[in-house]
Design a protein around this motif. Structure first.
Motif, PDB file in Angstrom:
ATOM      1  N   ILE A 104       0.848  -1.203   0.000  1.00 25.69           N
ATOM      2  CA  ILE A 104       0.000   0.000   0.000  1.00 25.69           C
ATOM      3  C   ILE A 104       0.880   1.249   0.000  1.00 25.69           C
ATOM      4  O   ILE A 104       0.687   2.176  -0.787  1.00 25.69           O
ATOM      5  CB  ILE A 104      -0.939  -0.007   1.231  1.00 25.69           C
ATOM      6  CG1 ILE A 104      -2.005  -1.086   1.050  1.00 25.69           C
ATOM      7  CG2 ILE A 104      -1.588   1.359   1.437  1.00 25.69           C
ATOM      8  CD1 ILE A 104      -2.742  -1.443   2.324  1.00 25.69           C
ATOM      9  N   ALA A 105       1.884   1.244   0.875  1.00 22.82           N
ATOM     10  CA  ALA A 105       2.784   2.394   0.956  1.00 22.82           C
ATOM     11  C   ALA A 105       3.519   2.576  -0.371  1.00 22.82           C
ATOM     12  O   ALA A 105       3.716   3.703  -0.827  1.00 22.82           O
ATOM     13  CB  ALA A 105       3.769   2.205   2.116  1.00 22.82           C
ATOM     14  N   ALA A 106       3.909   1.464  -0.997  1.00 26.34           N
ATOM     15  CA  ALA A 106       4.649   1.531  -2.259  1.00 26.34           C
ATOM     16  C   ALA A 106       3.802   2.156  -3.363  1.00 26.34           C
ATOM     17  O   ALA A 106       4.324   2.682  -4.339  1.00 26.34           O
ATOM     18  CB  ALA A 106       5.097   0.128  -2.668  1.00 26.34           C
ATOM     19  N   ARG A 107       2.476   2.070  -3.210  1.00 25.16           N
ATOM     20  CA  ARG A 107       1.594   2.691  -4.194  1.00 25.16           C
ATOM     21  C   ARG A 107       1.346   4.169  -3.881  1.00 25.16           C
ATOM     22  O   ARG A 107       0.518   4.808  -4.523  1.00 25.16           O
ATOM     23  CB  ARG A 107       0.249   1.955  -4.209  1.00 25.16           C
ATOM     24  CG  ARG A 107       0.358   0.593  -4.867  1.00 25.16           C
ATOM     25  CD  ARG A 107      -0.887  -0.247  -4.613  1.00 25.16           C
ATOM     26  NE  ARG A 107      -0.931  -1.311  -5.603  1.00 25.16           N
ATOM     27  CZ  ARG A 107      -1.672  -1.281  -6.709  1.00 25.16           C
ATOM     28  NH1 ARG A 107      -2.463  -0.252  -6.924  1.00 25.16           N
ATOM     29  NH2 ARG A 107      -1.637  -2.254  -7.572  1.00 25.16           N
ATOM     30  N   GLY A 108       2.041   4.671  -2.886  1.00 24.68           N
ATOM     31  CA  GLY A 108       1.909   6.085  -2.554  1.00 24.68           C
ATOM     32  C   GLY A 108       0.686   6.392  -1.711  1.00 24.68           C
ATOM     33  O   GLY A 108       0.243   7.535  -1.628  1.00 24.68           O
ATOM     34  N   ILE A 109       0.119   5.349  -1.066  1.00 28.70           N
ATOM     35  CA  ILE A 109      -1.065   5.547  -0.234  1.00 28.70           C
ATOM     36  C   ILE A 109      -0.648   5.458   1.227  1.00 28.70           C
ATOM     37  O   ILE A 109       0.102   4.563   1.603  1.00 28.70           O
ATOM     38  CB  ILE A 109      -2.120   4.463  -0.528  1.00 28.70           C
ATOM     39  CG1 ILE A 109      -2.549   4.536  -1.993  1.00 28.70           C
ATOM     40  CG2 ILE A 109      -3.321   4.588   0.401  1.00 28.70           C
ATOM     41  CD1 ILE A 109      -3.333   3.324  -2.455  1.00 28.70           C
ATOM     42  N   ARG A 123      -5.685  10.063   7.682  1.00 28.69           N
ATOM     43  CA  ARG A 123      -5.873  11.268   8.501  1.00 28.69           C
ATOM     44  C   ARG A 123      -7.319  11.284   8.994  1.00 28.69           C
ATOM     45  O   ARG A 123      -7.716  10.489   9.784  1.00 28.69           O
ATOM     46  CB  ARG A 123      -5.530  12.495   7.671  1.00 28.69           C
ATOM     47  CG  ARG A 123      -4.139  12.410   7.042  1.00 28.69           C
ATOM     48  CD  ARG A 123      -3.030  12.644   8.051  1.00 28.69           C
ATOM     49  NE  ARG A 123      -1.739  12.149   7.565  1.00 28.69           N
ATOM     50  CZ  ARG A 123      -0.594  12.379   8.177  1.00 28.69           C
ATOM     51  NH1 ARG A 123      -0.558  13.061   9.298  1.00 28.69           N
ATOM     52  NH2 ARG A 123       0.523  11.888   7.692  1.00 28.69           N
ATOM     53  N   LYS A 124      -8.118  12.179   8.462  1.00 26.42           N
ATOM     54  CA  LYS A 124      -9.511  12.206   8.902  1.00 26.42           C
ATOM     55  C   LYS A 124     -10.406  11.755   7.766  1.00 26.42           C
ATOM     56  O   LYS A 124      -9.963  11.630   6.618  1.00 26.42           O
ATOM     57  CB  LYS A 124      -9.902  13.622   9.353  1.00 26.42           C
ATOM     58  CG  LYS A 124      -9.921  14.646   8.224  1.00 26.42           C
ATOM     59  CD  LYS A 124     -10.434  15.981   8.724  1.00 26.42           C
ATOM     60  CE  LYS A 124     -11.900  15.950   9.050  1.00 26.42           C
ATOM     61  NZ  LYS A 124     -12.419  17.264   9.480  1.00 26.42           N
ATOM     62  N   GLY A 173     -12.741   4.371   4.825  1.00 23.19           N
ATOM     63  CA  GLY A 173     -13.801   5.327   4.521  1.00 23.19           C
ATOM     64  C   GLY A 173     -14.255   5.059   3.106  1.00 23.19           C
ATOM     65  O   GLY A 173     -13.421   4.871   2.215  1.00 23.19           O
ATOM     66  N   VAL A 174     -15.564   5.009   2.879  1.00 22.28           N
ATOM     67  CA  VAL A 174     -16.063   4.705   1.535  1.00 22.28           C
ATOM     68  C   VAL A 174     -17.106   5.741   1.127  1.00 22.28           C
ATOM     69  O   VAL A 174     -17.853   6.263   1.948  1.00 22.28           O
ATOM     70  CB  VAL A 174     -16.698   3.287   1.449  1.00 22.28           C
ATOM     71  CG1 VAL A 174     -15.708   2.227   1.887  1.00 22.28           C
ATOM     72  CG2 VAL A 174     -17.971   3.197   2.267  1.00 22.28           C
ATOM     73  N   GLU A 175     -17.109   6.007  -0.173  1.00 22.25           N
ATOM     74  CA  GLU A 175     -18.161   6.843  -0.735  1.00 22.25           C
ATOM     75  C   GLU A 175     -18.843   6.021  -1.805  1.00 22.25           C
ATOM     76  O   GLU A 175     -18.189   5.290  -2.555  1.00 22.25           O
ATOM     77  CB  GLU A 175     -17.565   8.118  -1.352  1.00 22.25           C
ATOM     78  CG  GLU A 175     -18.608   9.039  -1.970  1.00 22.25           C
ATOM     79  CD  GLU A 175     -18.012  10.381  -2.408  1.00 22.25           C
ATOM     80  OE1 GLU A 175     -17.381  11.038  -1.558  1.00 22.25           O
ATOM     81  OE2 GLU A 175     -18.162  10.732  -3.582  1.00 22.25           O
ATOM     82  N   GLY A 176     -20.173   6.104  -1.877  1.00 25.42           N
ATOM     83  CA  GLY A 176     -20.861   5.309  -2.876  1.00 25.42           C
ATOM     84  C   GLY A 176     -22.354   5.563  -2.856  1.00 25.42           C
ATOM     85  O   GLY A 176     -22.863   6.393  -2.087  1.00 25.42           O
ATOM     86  N   SER A 213     -15.559   5.257  -4.465  1.00 23.63           N
ATOM     87  CA  SER A 213     -14.174   5.505  -4.062  1.00 23.63           C
ATOM     88  C   SER A 213     -14.033   5.158  -2.585  1.00 23.63           C
ATOM     89  O   SER A 213     -15.015   5.148  -1.846  1.00 23.63           O
ATOM     90  CB  SER A 213     -13.789   6.971  -4.296  1.00 23.63           C
ATOM     91  OG  SER A 213     -14.543   7.799  -3.442  1.00 23.63           O
ATOM     92  N   PHE A 214     -12.817   4.851  -2.180  1.00 20.25           N
ATOM     93  CA  PHE A 214     -12.593   4.515  -0.764  1.00 20.25           C
ATOM     94  C   PHE A 214     -11.179   4.889  -0.370  1.00 20.25           C
ATOM     95  O   PHE A 214     -10.297   5.046  -1.222  1.00 20.25           O
ATOM     96  CB  PHE A 214     -12.868   3.039  -0.504  1.00 20.25           C
ATOM     97  CG  PHE A 214     -11.873   2.102  -1.126  1.00 20.25           C
ATOM     98  CD1 PHE A 214     -12.027   1.685  -2.429  1.00 20.25           C
ATOM     99  CD2 PHE A 214     -10.788   1.639  -0.392  1.00 20.25           C
ATOM    100  CE1 PHE A 214     -11.098   0.831  -3.014  1.00 20.25           C
ATOM    101  CE2 PHE A 214      -9.861   0.783  -0.969  1.00 20.25           C
ATOM    102  CZ  PHE A 214     -10.022   0.375  -2.290  1.00 20.25           C
ATOM    103  N   GLU A 215     -10.998   5.047   0.940  1.00 17.60           N
ATOM    104  CA  GLU A 215      -9.675   5.331   1.499  1.00 17.60           C
ATOM    105  C   GLU A 215      -9.380   4.345   2.613  1.00 17.60           C
ATOM    106  O   GLU A 215     -10.284   3.952   3.350  1.00 17.60           O
ATOM    107  CB  GLU A 215      -9.641   6.750   2.107  1.00 17.60           C
ATOM    108  CG  GLU A 215      -9.756   7.867   1.095  1.00 17.60           C
ATOM    109  CD  GLU A 215      -9.790   9.226   1.782  1.00 17.60           C
ATOM    110  OE1 GLU A 215      -9.226   9.338   2.902  1.00 17.60           O
ATOM    111  OE2 GLU A 215     -10.387  10.149   1.204  1.00 17.60           O
TER     112      GLU A 215
END
Length: 489
Positions: A20-25, A30-31, A107-110, A126-128
RNA sequence: GACCCACUAGCUCAGUCGGUAGAGCACCUGACUUUUAAUCAGGGUGUCGAUGGUUCGAGUCCAUCGUGGGUCACCA
């Protein structure tokens, strides 16, 4: 388990974390501004269908289907299904989805919709990742049963066992209802010291600590009683405190070294007023928390509806053992009765102590429905006012439910000379080896010498009350972090 | 503090007479675009609480210790 010894389950999650970190995420986000809770999606579906919502919570189940997947998200309110489609979230995000594990916080949006099988769901656009979980959760179906783990790692218990969360929500509601009741009756909530130079107000061994700057011994309080009554001397007419007390005693299904005690004091009242208060406040809490005053505890129907019967200690003994203790005039006679009933007593105990032993042995177990036991011996009640007609007993009561003492109250002893004498006899007991007897508290006696109005006082074991209202058998199940020994190898 | 019981994979649990470690879920690999305890094919991932002892051989028997649970004692 140290980081050097990661087993496969832990290693795999660390590898996903790195990916995940390697993908820049950021794997620990945060919030997240969420718009709804999971339960609202279900309950307000008619309103929300087709709308875009944002949810935040823990992934608790994943069902992969190739280019589409289902998951369940759990937040404080409950859980709701998530639907991830590669062609909806995009190829890259769908690969990120593959790096999620059960336990991750996202966190998800949908869009809110209903699946073909009818389950209300959120089609994720989308999700985080808000927190990567590096350890596997307990199993989804059987949950977490190991009581040691449940208590030591309560957070796991709360994640996996929903009824545990319910218990602690109910506990909070019980305490809130208690506060509301006393506030509404005009009581002032106060906070008195937790660390006492003299541990008074109860018969119990204290925890001992030390103040470095003052170089003095302090005791963790065993009761707030003597401070609350100083406030009555000071002119407050109705005070209460709900907070922790600490007693250095054994741990059992009914005992935790620190527990929550409610104490209240009402000037110009007596123990009859306090009995009425007790049954009213407990009935009030039952209505607030359960909506009824008829509860079921451990399969037993219990009716908390006031009024509760008042029975004196000697009447109870008469009823359940057929013995008349009121005629006892000497310790020898008291011992003879105890011997006949097979009740044990100690050499130091007088008539009152033996009477109490007999009561506990023969009567207590019968007190399933709420019952006030009154007229406790003066010998075992060093802070209670003597009965007007019989100085050997006090104007005191204990409330029993399901054979357990749930409340204790009395007309407070406001005669400083009598109080001094009671302390002196407690001190004598201490010196003869009873380390649970009261210590002399001259400062408290001084306070009484300034004049304390006649006062009725009450103590309620809040944890035990919560046990009744949540149908829990062990006090550990109503305390978030019950006391445990540290783990050793 | 005393007595009884328990401790096996991440979780829930089997493990016979002492013969060399098992299941389900989870996890890993692969397949799968409306599943829901998803399914299908394959993979066992373990200091059997710890330390000693008995034995050719101990998850199993014995001892000691640890942690937890229960009963009792003390208390609310």
């Amino acid at each position: 388990m140290t980081s050097e010894e990661l087993n496969e389950l832990l290693r795999v999650r660390r590898e996903k974390l790195a990916a995940i970190a390697a993908r820049g995420i950021e794997p620990f986000g945060r919030k997240y501004n969420f718009s709804h809770h999971a339960k609202e999606i279900i309950t307000d579906f008619d309103k929300l269908e087709g709308q875009t919502v944002r949810l935040a919570g823990r992934v608790v189940a994943v069902r992969g289907h190739g280019k589409a997947s289902f998951a369940h998200l759990m937040d404080m309110s409950g859980r709701v299904q998530l639907y991830f489609r590669q062609d909806t979230v995009g190829d890259e995000a769908y690969e990120n989805f593959g790096l999620l594990d059960i336990g991750d916080i996202v966190g998800v949006e949908g869009e809110v919709f209903r699946t073909q099988k009818g389950e209300i769901s959120v089609k994720v656009t989308s999700f985080e990742i808000l927190a990567k979980s590096l350890r596997p959760l307990p199993e989804k179906w059987h949950g977490l049963k190991d009581v040691e783990t449940r208590y030591r790692q309560r957070y796991l218990d709360l994640i996996v066992n929903p009824e545990v969360r319910d218990t602690f929500v109910a506990r909070s509601r019980v305490i809130r209802a208690l506060r509301h009741y006393f506030d509404a009756q005009g009581y002032l909530e106060v906070e008195t010291p937790m660390m006492h130079p003299i541990a008074g107000g109860a018969a119990a061994r204290p925890f001992i600590t030390h103040h470095n700057a003052l170089d003095m011994r302090l005791y963790m309080r065993i009761a707030p009683e003597l401070y609350l009554k100083r406030l009555i001397v000071g002119g407050f007419e109705k005070v209460y405190e709900i907070n922790r007390v600490f007693r250095n005693e054994g741990i059992s299904i009914k005992h935790n070294p620190e527990f929550t005690l409610l104490e209240s004091y009402q000037a110009f009242a007596d123990y009859n007023d306090i009995m009425a208060l007790t049954e009213q406040v407990i009935a009030h809490v039952a209505r607030e928390v359960l909506g009824t005053t008829k509860i079921t505890y451990q399969g037993q129907e219990i009716d908390l509806t006031p009024p509760w019967p008042r029975v004196s200690m000697t009447e109870a003994i008469q009823k359940y053992a057929g013995v008349d203790f009121t005629t006892v005039k000497t310790v020898a006679e008291a011992r003879a009765i105890a011997d006949k009933l097979g009740v044990r007593y100690e050499a130091k105990q007088g008539i009152g102590g033996i009477l109490n032993n007999v009561f506990e042995e023969v009567a207590e177990k019968h007190l399933i429905q709420p019952t006030f036991i009154t007229g406790h011996p003066t010998e075992i009640s060093p802070l209670a006012k003597r009965n007007k007609d019989n100085p050997d007993i006090t104007d005191r009561f204990e409330a029993f439910i399901f054979a357990r003492e749930i409340a204790n109250g009395f007309s407070e002893l406001n005669d400083p000379i009598d109080q001094k004498g009671r302390f002196l006899s407690q001190v004598a007991q201490r010196e003869s080896g009873d380390d649970e007897a009261h210590m002399m508290d001259d400062d408290y006696v001084t306070a009484l010498e300034f004049g304390m109005p006649p006062t009725g006082g009450l103590g309620i074991g809040v944890d035990r009350l919560v046990m009744f209202f949540t149908d829990n058998y062990s006090i550990r199940d109503v305390i978030l972090f019950p006391h445990m020994r540290p783990q050793r190898d």
